[in-house]
Each structure stands twice: as structure tokens, then as C-alpha cells.
Write a protein that holds these residues in place. Structure first.
Motif, short mmCIF file in Angstrom:
data_model
loop_
_atom_site.label_atom_id
_atom_site.label_comp_id
_atom_site.label_asym_id
_atom_site.label_seq_id
_atom_site.Cartn_x
_atom_site.Cartn_y
_atom_site.Cartn_z
N PHE A 244 33.34 40.76 49.73
CA PHE A 244 34.77 40.92 49.50
C PHE A 244 35.39 39.54 49.35
N ASP A 245 36.34 39.43 48.43
CA ASP A 245 37.06 38.17 48.30
C ASP A 245 38.48 38.44 47.80
N VAL A 246 39.38 37.53 48.12
CA VAL A 246 40.77 37.65 47.68
C VAL A 246 41.33 36.26 47.44
N VAL A 255 43.36 33.49 34.43
CA VAL A 255 42.50 33.69 35.60
C VAL A 255 41.07 33.77 35.11
N ILE A 256 40.15 33.45 35.98
CA ILE A 256 38.72 33.60 35.66
C ILE A 256 38.16 34.69 36.55
N LEU A 257 37.63 35.73 35.93
CA LEU A 257 37.06 36.87 36.65
C LEU A 257 35.69 37.18 36.08
N GLY A 258 34.70 37.21 36.94
CA GLY A 258 33.34 37.48 36.47
C GLY A 258 32.83 36.43 35.51
N GLY A 259 33.33 35.20 35.65
CA GLY A 259 32.92 34.13 34.75
C GLY A 259 33.59 34.17 33.40
N HIS A 260 34.58 35.05 33.24
CA HIS A 260 35.25 35.25 31.95
C HIS A 260 36.72 34.85 32.08
N GLN A 266 49.94 33.80 35.34
CA GLN A 266 49.68 32.99 36.53
C GLN A 266 48.19 32.69 36.63
N GLY A 267 47.85 31.72 37.45
CA GLY A 267 46.46 31.46 37.78
C GLY A 267 46.17 31.94 39.18
N LEU A 268 44.94 31.70 39.64
CA LEU A 268 44.57 32.03 41.01
C LEU A 268 44.34 30.74 41.78
N ALA A 269 44.84 30.70 43.01
CA ALA A 269 44.72 29.51 43.84
C ALA A 269 43.43 29.57 44.64
N GLY A 270 42.72 28.45 44.68
CA GLY A 270 41.48 28.40 45.45
C GLY A 270 40.84 27.04 45.35
N HIS A 271 39.88 26.75 46.24
CA HIS A 271 39.22 25.45 46.23
C HIS A 271 38.36 25.28 44.99
N SER A 272 37.65 26.35 44.60
CA SER A 272 36.86 26.33 43.37
C SER A 272 37.73 26.88 42.24
N ASP A 273 37.11 27.62 41.31
CA ASP A 273 37.91 28.22 40.24
C ASP A 273 38.52 29.56 40.64
N PHE A 376 49.54 43.50 49.17
CA PHE A 376 49.70 42.26 48.41
C PHE A 376 49.32 42.43 46.95
N ALA A 377 48.26 43.21 46.68
CA ALA A 377 47.86 43.43 45.29
C ALA A 377 48.92 44.24 44.55
N GLY A 378 49.47 45.25 45.24
CA GLY A 378 50.52 46.06 44.62
C GLY A 378 51.78 45.27 44.34
N ARG A 379 52.03 44.27 45.17
CA ARG A 379 53.19 43.41 44.95
C ARG A 379 52.89 42.27 43.96
N ARG A 380 51.68 42.27 43.39
CA ARG A 380 51.25 41.28 42.40
C ARG A 380 51.24 39.87 42.99
N GLU A 381 50.79 39.79 44.22
CA GLU A 381 50.70 38.49 44.88
C GLU A 381 49.31 37.87 44.73
N GLY A 382 48.35 38.64 44.29
CA GLY A 382 46.99 38.12 44.14
C GLY A 382 46.03 39.18 43.65
N ILE A 383 44.76 38.82 43.63
CA ILE A 383 43.69 39.71 43.17
C ILE A 383 42.60 39.74 44.23
#
Length: 398
Positions: A244-246, A255-260, A266-273, A376-383
Motif C-alpha cells: 500500500f502507498d499514498v 503524475v507518474i503511475l505505474g512508470g507511465h 497537479q503533481g504528487l509530492a514525494g522523495h522519489s518520483d 482524502f482521495a475523495g477530496r482530491r488531496e492525493g492518490i
């Protein structure tokens, strides 16, 4: 003719992989056809490259097979660059011997790439026998053998006690087999179907040492079916892992999802991609083999992974499975978000994950759902992403 020496002989393995293998069917040579995700040539190269008594591994491939070799052979770093073979097996072996001559090995083992089930013990026996002179592995014939005429009428029953089914690797003092190939070429003989036949033609004694019934050659489609069944039977320890990840949304235009890469407001915030799909899949694979989690292997406190592409995390988990002699049977990921829409990108994500892991796309599933505007997902705060992995390991790894 024997190599009497107190030191270990310098040993080369010549892997013949230049044939076309038309009887196996398909649109690529049989040595490149996958057997549970790894082709026969890759398995043969790995066997000899890992053997502590083998110093050099020289593959010989077909004239049009460079791209296939680069893509599928997965050659260990210790393997020499491939050389191009000829129109016959004999010509291909001669090309391999010419490439090895620079290294001056004492003994050479000549092995058909389409025999991916030879064992390290067989390789050791071959080296020992090759120090004594020309030698081939053989197994007793268990079926009753009949000699027939042109009309398929039995002429005689052959005494099977004196028969052996000959295999590879065939072993020779290097200088002996190099000279034999040179003599045969000078005589215009290019029709020998194995290297022992050259020694017989030259009236040299050829030793038969113990082969292995399991050291079968892949020739027909049925052989490949049986090979996969055999490998699966050895991987009877079936395990599953979950992940699981968020990640929260932040500034960006994709955004990058599944390497795509998916365009988004918006983008996703994180240490990596911040690829939640690959992160969840990585944890699922690591969980299946009991090897911690993604943070253990790639700590976010390490600046090395700042902005890193997450495909290397999943690829690392795959290599850990392979290191245990296992394989990944299936990957399943569920993306949880209101936006962006995953459906239009599902197949590209599956293809990306399949490429990273070396799986066929049929073994990769990507799904998507929403939380009905809750949380949070329903409020479009992240994935967020959920994942599961099915892994098969040999019982010895348990």
C-alpha cells in the motif's frame, strides 16, 4: 593427451546458440524462446558463468540475432561478447574456438544452448573428463531399439546395453579440438553433427562419462511445454504479498503511475518520483519474500533517492526474487483516486510494469476505483494504491 597438472585447468565454456530451431515453432530461434520468463540461452549462460571452475564463457549466435541476444540473453557481466556463427553447427563452433584462442584455455566445454537443465555437477564432471581427453556425457538407453529398413520394417533389435544417448557439454583439451576443427575444414568436411564425431573421424578415443537424464534438449513445442511444467513443479512454494502507498498532491503538471507519465493539473509530492503504483507493487513483492519494505531498501533519508525513478525500486525487488531461484507469477494493482482518470492509461501502465518486471502483460493487472468522494482521495488531496504479488519459490528457499 591428458592434461596432467597440479593446478586447476583454465576452462572455457563455448555456448552454441546460432541455430534456427525451426522444429520448435514460433517466429524466433528456440534458444531465445521464453521458458517461464527466461530463455534457454539465458539459463545456459547463467549456469556456466556462475560455475567456480569455469573461467570463460563464449556465446556463439546467429548472424541476425544481435538484437535478440541484447534483449533476451540477460548475459552476466562475466560472459564474453558473442561472436557470429556460421551456416552449420561445426562452423559455429569453429568461430567460437577462434574467439577463445586468444585466452589460451586448457579445456573447453562445448554446450548446446537449447539444453538449459544441465547441472553444476555435470559441468564439473565434464571438466575432469576433458582434462583426460575428448569426452562426452551419456546416459544409458532404456527403450528397446529396433533397426529398420527403408520400408520401416524391423531388421534387427539392437543391444541397448552398449548404447548411450549423448548430450552436451562435450569436453576437450582446447588444442586438440581446435586442431580437429582445422583439419576437418581443410578436408572440406563441414557435416559433423557434434564435436565428438570429429574425434571419431580422426580415430581418437572418446570417453563417455555420466550424463543426466534431466539434461534434455528443447527441440519441439512439446519439449517447451514439458520444460515449463518441470520448472513450475520445482517452484512449489507459492507466496503472496501485499503493498500500500499514498502520496499527496503538490505542484506540477503530471503524475507518474505505474512508470507511465499522465498529464494532470497537479503533481504528487514525494522523495522519489512519488509513483504510488510502483511503490505498492515493490512492497508487495518484497512482502512475498519476507524482505522488508521499500523504505528499508531505499530509505527516504538517503539523498541518493531524491527524485529517483521508481522503476529501479521494483526492478530491485524482482532481482531479489530471482536471487532466491524464484519468479513472479502475477502482479495486481488498484489505483484509488478521483482524478486523473486511469482508464485511458491502463494498458500503457500494464505495459510499463511488464517491461520493468520482465513479465508478460497477461500477468499484470491494473484496476482503478474511487472512494465515492469520501476521505482524502475523495477530496482530491492525493492518490493511493493497493497491490498484491504472487511469487513462486523453490522449497529450498523456505
Amino acid at each position: 593427451m591428458s592434461l596432467a597438472s597440479s593446478h586447476r585447468p583454465k576452462t572455457a565454456a563455448l555456448i552454441v546458440a546460432a541455430g534456427r530451431g525451426v522444429r520448435a515453432g514460433g517466429d524466433i530461434p528456440k534458444q531465445f524462446k521464453p521458458v517461464l520468463g527466461q530463455c534457454a540461452l539465458a539459463r545456459s549462460l547463467a549456469l556456466f558463468a556462475a560455475h567456480p571452475e569455469v573461467d570463460l564463457v563464449q556465446p556463439v549466435i546467429g548472424t541476425a540475432d544481435d538484437a535478440l541476444y541484447a534483449e533476451l540473453a540477460n548475459a552476466p557481466a562475466a560472459v564474453l561478447p558473442p561472436v557470429t556463427g556460421g551456416a552449420t553447427r561445426q562452423a559455429s563452433v569453429r568461430a567460437g574456438l577462434a574467439a577463445l584462442a586468444h585466452y589460451k584455455p586448457d579445456v573447453v566445454l562445448i554446450h548446446d544452448a537449447a539444453r538449459p537443465f544441465a547441472s553444476p555437477a555435470l559441468v564439473s564432471r565434464a571438466i575432469q573428463a576433458g582434462c583426460r581427453g575428448p569426452a562426452v556425457p551419456g546416459v544409458p538407453v532404456t527403450d528397446t531399439i529396433k533397426a529398420v529398413d527403408g520400408a520401416e520394417t524391423v531388421e534387427a533389435t539392437v543391444d541397448r546395453a552398449r548404447l548411450r544417448a549423448v548430450q552436451t557439454p562435450q569436453a576437450f583439451p582446447f588444442q586438440v579440438i581446435e586442431d580437429l576443427h582445422a583439419r576437418a575444414a581443410a578436408a572440406g568436411r563441414d557435416d559433423f553433427t557434434d564435436d565428438a564425431a570429429l574425434a571419431e573421424w580422426a580415430e581418437l578415443s572418446v570417453e563417455v562419462f555420466a550424463g543426466e537424464p534431466g539434461n534434455t534438449k528443447l527441440t519441439t513445442p512439446d519439449d517447451f511445454t514439458l520444460a515449463e511444467a518441470r520448472l513450475l513443479a520445482a517452484l512449489a512454494d507459492v507466496r503472496t504479498g501485499s503493498g500500500f502507498d499514498v502520496h499527496a498532491f503538490g505542484p506540477g503538471d503530471h503524475v507518474i503511475l505505474g512508470g507511465h507519465r499522465i498529464p494532470h493539473s497537479q503533481g504528487l509530492a514525494g522523495h522519489s518520483d512519488a509513483d504510488v503504483v510502483l511503490h505498492a507493487l515493490t512492497d508487495a513483492v518484497l512482502g512475498a519474500i519476507g524482505s522488508g519494505d521499500i523504505g528499508f531498501h531505499f530509505p527516504p533519508s538517503d539523498p541518493k533517492w531524491k527524485g529517483a525513478a521508481s522503476d529501479q525500486f521494483l526492478a530491485h525487488a524482482v532481482e531479489l526474487v530471482k536471487a532466491q531461484g524464484g519468479l513472479i507469477a502475477h502482479l495486481d494493482a488498484t489505483v484509488i483516486c478521483e482524478a486523473p482518470k486511469i482508464g485511458p492509461h491502463r494498458e500503457a501502465m500494464r505495459a510499463s510494469i511488464a517491461k520493468i518486471t520482465g513479465l508478460s502483460i497477461e500477468r499484470v493487472s491494473v484496476k482503478a476505483t474511487t472512494t465515492e468522494q469520501l476521505g482524502f482521495a475523495g477530496r482530491r488531496e492525493g492518490i493511493a494504491a493497493l497491490a498484491s504479488a504472487t511469487v513462486r519459490l523453490p522449497w529450498a528457499a523456505a
